[in-house]
Design a protein around this motif. Structure first.
Motif, short mmCIF file in Angstrom:
data_model
loop_
_atom_site.label_atom_id
_atom_site.label_comp_id
_atom_site.label_asym_id
_atom_site.label_seq_id
_atom_site.Cartn_x
_atom_site.Cartn_y
_atom_site.Cartn_z
N THR A 181 1.16 -1.31 -0.20
CA THR A 181 -0.11 -0.06 -0.12
C THR A 181 1.17 1.40 0.47
O THR A 181 2.28 1.39 0.27
N PHE A 235 -3.45 16.06 11.27
CA PHE A 235 -2.29 15.60 11.42
C PHE A 235 -1.21 16.13 11.08
O PHE A 235 -1.55 16.85 9.76
N VAL B 56 -6.90 2.44 14.12
CA VAL B 56 -6.39 3.94 14.21
C VAL B 56 -5.69 3.56 12.79
O VAL B 56 -5.28 2.79 12.74
N ASN B 57 -5.93 4.92 12.05
CA ASN B 57 -5.34 4.58 10.45
C ASN B 57 -3.73 5.14 10.57
O ASN B 57 -3.00 5.82 11.70
N SER B 58 -3.42 5.30 9.37
CA SER B 58 -1.91 5.73 10.10
C SER B 58 -1.32 6.92 10.39
O SER B 58 -0.24 7.27 9.78
N TYR B 59 -2.55 8.03 10.34
CA TYR B 59 -2.30 9.62 10.72
C TYR B 59 -2.86 9.36 12.43
O TYR B 59 -2.92 11.19 12.74
N VAL B 61 -5.22 8.59 14.00
CA VAL B 61 -6.70 8.98 13.58
C VAL B 61 -7.54 7.91 13.81
O VAL B 61 -7.87 7.08 13.08
N GLU B 92 -9.56 2.91 3.57
CA GLU B 92 -8.79 3.00 2.96
C GLU B 92 -7.60 2.43 2.52
O GLU B 92 -7.31 1.98 3.98
N ASN B 93 -6.97 1.40 1.83
CA ASN B 93 -5.94 0.70 2.06
C ASN B 93 -4.87 1.10 2.64
O ASN B 93 -4.50 2.22 2.43
N GLY B 94 -3.83 0.46 3.49
CA GLY B 94 -3.05 1.39 4.20
C GLY B 94 -2.43 0.83 5.03
O GLY B 94 -3.21 -0.42 5.56
N LEU B 95 -1.79 0.79 6.19
CA LEU B 95 -2.10 1.14 7.27
C LEU B 95 -2.25 0.71 8.44
O LEU B 95 -3.02 2.38 8.83
N TYR B 96 -2.69 0.19 9.46
CA TYR B 96 -3.83 0.30 10.75
C TYR B 96 -3.47 -0.43 11.58
O TYR B 96 -2.24 -1.42 11.88
N GLU B 113 -1.64 -4.20 8.11
CA GLU B 113 -1.93 -3.54 6.53
C GLU B 113 -2.91 -3.78 5.82
O GLU B 113 -2.98 -5.28 5.77
N VAL B 114 -3.35 -3.06 5.64
CA VAL B 114 -4.90 -3.32 4.60
C VAL B 114 -4.43 -3.10 3.22
O VAL B 114 -4.58 -1.95 2.80
N SER B 115 -4.68 -4.05 2.79
CA SER B 115 -4.47 -3.94 1.30
C SER B 115 -5.47 -5.11 0.62
O SER B 115 -5.76 -6.14 0.64
#
Lengths: 252, 116
Positions: A181, A235, B56-59, B61, B92-96, B113-115
Motif C-alpha cells: 500500500t 495530522f 486507528v489509521n496511519s495518521y 486518527v 482505505e488501503n493502508g496501515l492500521y 496492513e490492509v490491502s
C-alpha cells in the motif's frame, strides 16, 4: 590631486591600473580588492532541527506495535536564493528551500541478485551481508518560498552581520509506503522565520574569474502544515525549528 | 584422499550457504499482519476489567470502535473487524493499528496492513 584620487576611482569601478594602461606596476594588495556586491545569486545547504511531533507519535506507535521504525533526524535541506541590497542598511533575500525528513522500517533481504553477486565474486559480497530493504518507508518533503528582510547590525568592509525576518509559504507532501500500500497526503500554509546572517561583503575570485561570496544564516522557522486529507484530521507535518544553512553565491 | 577432504568441506559450506540464502529468499515475514478482508483480532487480557478496542489509521486518527467499554474477564479474547469505519464506510488501503485498552490503559498495539 587627480592622481591621488585615481586609485579610489579605480577601486570603486573595479578596474586596475594595468587595465587602463596608466601604470605597468603590479597592483598593490588594496588595489586587488573587489567592490562590494550589491546583488548575489547562489545556492546553499542546511540542516534543521524540526519539531515533527505527530511523526514522533507515529514512530512511538510503531515501536509499541513491535516494529522497529526509525525517524531519520535532523532534516536536511537545499536552497536556491537571491540576495540584494535595498539600501546601505537593508538587504532582501528571496529563497526557494526544500527540506526532507524520512522514516523507515528496514529488513535485511537476500535477493537472488545478491546470491548471484555473491557467487560471482567468490563469496566476497557475502562478507558485507545482505542489503536492507525498506518494508515501511515514510518521506516528508517541504518546499518553502521565503522572503526575508535583513537589517545590518554591524560588521566591516569584509563581512556584514544582519538580523532579519519574513514570511514563508510552505507546501508539504507526505507519503507512507508499505509492501502493498501507499498513502499520500499534502497541504500548504504560511509561516514565518527570523534569522541572523553573516555575509561576506567582498567577492573573491574563484579560478581568477568567478566572483564568489559566502554566507551563513542561522535562525528559527515556524511552518506547521496540516495535511488536507479528510482521513488525516489535523495530522501536522511540522518543519518548524532552529536551522542553520551555508550558501555560496556569485556576486553581481 | 588428502585433496578430497577440503573439497568436501568446501561443497558442504557452499551448500549450507546457498540453503540459508534460499531460505532467506522465501516470502518475507513481517512484524505485522497483512489482511485483505474482514478478520478476527485475538488478544489476551492480563486481568479482568473494562475493555475498549479501537482501530486507528496511519495518521493516528481513530476510524472504528471495535469494543467500547465492555467488561471482560482475564484471558483470551477476539474481536471481528469487517474493515468498515464507524460510519460503515469501507476503509482505505493502508496501515492500521489496533489498540487494546484495559481500564483506560493501553495494554496492546498491533499493526495491520490492509490491502484488497
Amino acid at each position: 590631486m587627480i592622481a591621488g584620487l585615481l586609485p579610489v576611482v579605480l577601486l570603486l569601478t573595479g578596474q586596475t591600473f594595468a587595465g587602463l594602461q596608466l601604470d605597468s606596476r603590479k597592483p598593490a594588495a588594496s588595489e586587488e580588492q573587489e567592490p562590494p556586491a550589491s546583488f548575489r545569486l547562489g545556492m546553499g545547504m542546511g540542516v534543521s532541527f524540526v519539531d515533527m511531533a505527530d511523526e514522533e507519535a507515529l514512530e512511538e506507535e510503531f515501536m509499541q506495535a513491535g516494529v522497529g521504525y526509525d525517524l531519520d533526524y535532523p532534516a536536511w535541506g537545499f536552497d536556491i536564493e537571491v540576495l540584494g541590497n535595498i539600501s546601505d542598511r537593508f538587504r532582501g533575500r528571496l529563497g526557494l528551500t526544500m527540506n526532507t525528513v524520512s522514516g523507515a522500517y528496514q529488513e535485511a533481504s537476500a535477493s537472488w541478485e545478491y546470491i548471484w553477486l555473491g557467487l560471482f565474486t567468490g563469496g566476497l559480497a557475502f562478507l558485507f551481508g545482505p542489503p536492507s530493504t525498506d518494508v515501511i518507508d515514510m518521506s516528508d518533503m517541504c518546499i518553502s518560498v521565503e522572503a526575508t528582510g535583513f537589517y545590518r547590525l554591524g560588521g566591516s568592509d569584509a563581512v556584514g552581520f544582519y538580523l532579519g525576518a519574513g514570511p514563508t509559504y510552505n507546501s508539504i507532501s507526505r507519503e507512507l509506503r508499505s509492501p502493498d500500500t501507499g498513502v499520500k497526503g499534502g497541504g500548504s500554509s504560511f509561516g514565518v522565520l527570523g534569522a541572523l546572517r553573516l555575509d561576506q561583503e567582498r567577492t573573491h575570485r574563484l579560478l581568477g574569474c568567478i566572483p564568489i561570496l559566502l554566507g551563513v544564516e542561522a535562525g528559527y522557522r515556524y511552518c506547521p502544515v496540516e495535511i488536507d486529507d479528510e482521513e488525516a484530521e489535523g495530522f501536522t507535518v511540522d518543519f518548524s525549528g532552529p536551522y542553520i544553512r551555508v550558501g555560496n553565491y556569485i556576486g553581481l | 584422499m588428502i585433496r578430497s577432504v577440503p573439497a568436501t568441506w568446501g561443497r558442504l559450506a557452499l551448500a549450507a550457504t546457498l540453503s540459508l540464502l534460499i531460505l532467506a529468499c522465501e516470502d518475507a515475514t513481517y512484524p505485522f499482519q497483512q489482511v485483505s478482508g474482514p478478520f478476527d483480532f485475538y488478544y489476551v487480557l492480563p486481568d479482568s476489567g473494562l475493555v475498549s478496542v479501537t482501530a486507528v489509521n496511519s495518521y493516528l486518527v481513530q476510524v472504528r470502535w471495535l469494543i467500547e467499554n465492555e467488561t471482560q474477564d482475564q484471558g483470551d479474547h477476539s474481536v471481528y473487524w469487517d474493515l468498515l469505519d464507524d460510519d460503515q464506510q469501507v476503509i482505505e488501503n493502508g496501515l492500521y493499528f489496533i489498540r487494546v485498552y484495559l481500564d483506560g490503559d493501553k495494554i496492546l498495539t498491533s499493526l495491520f496492513e490492509v490491502s484488497r
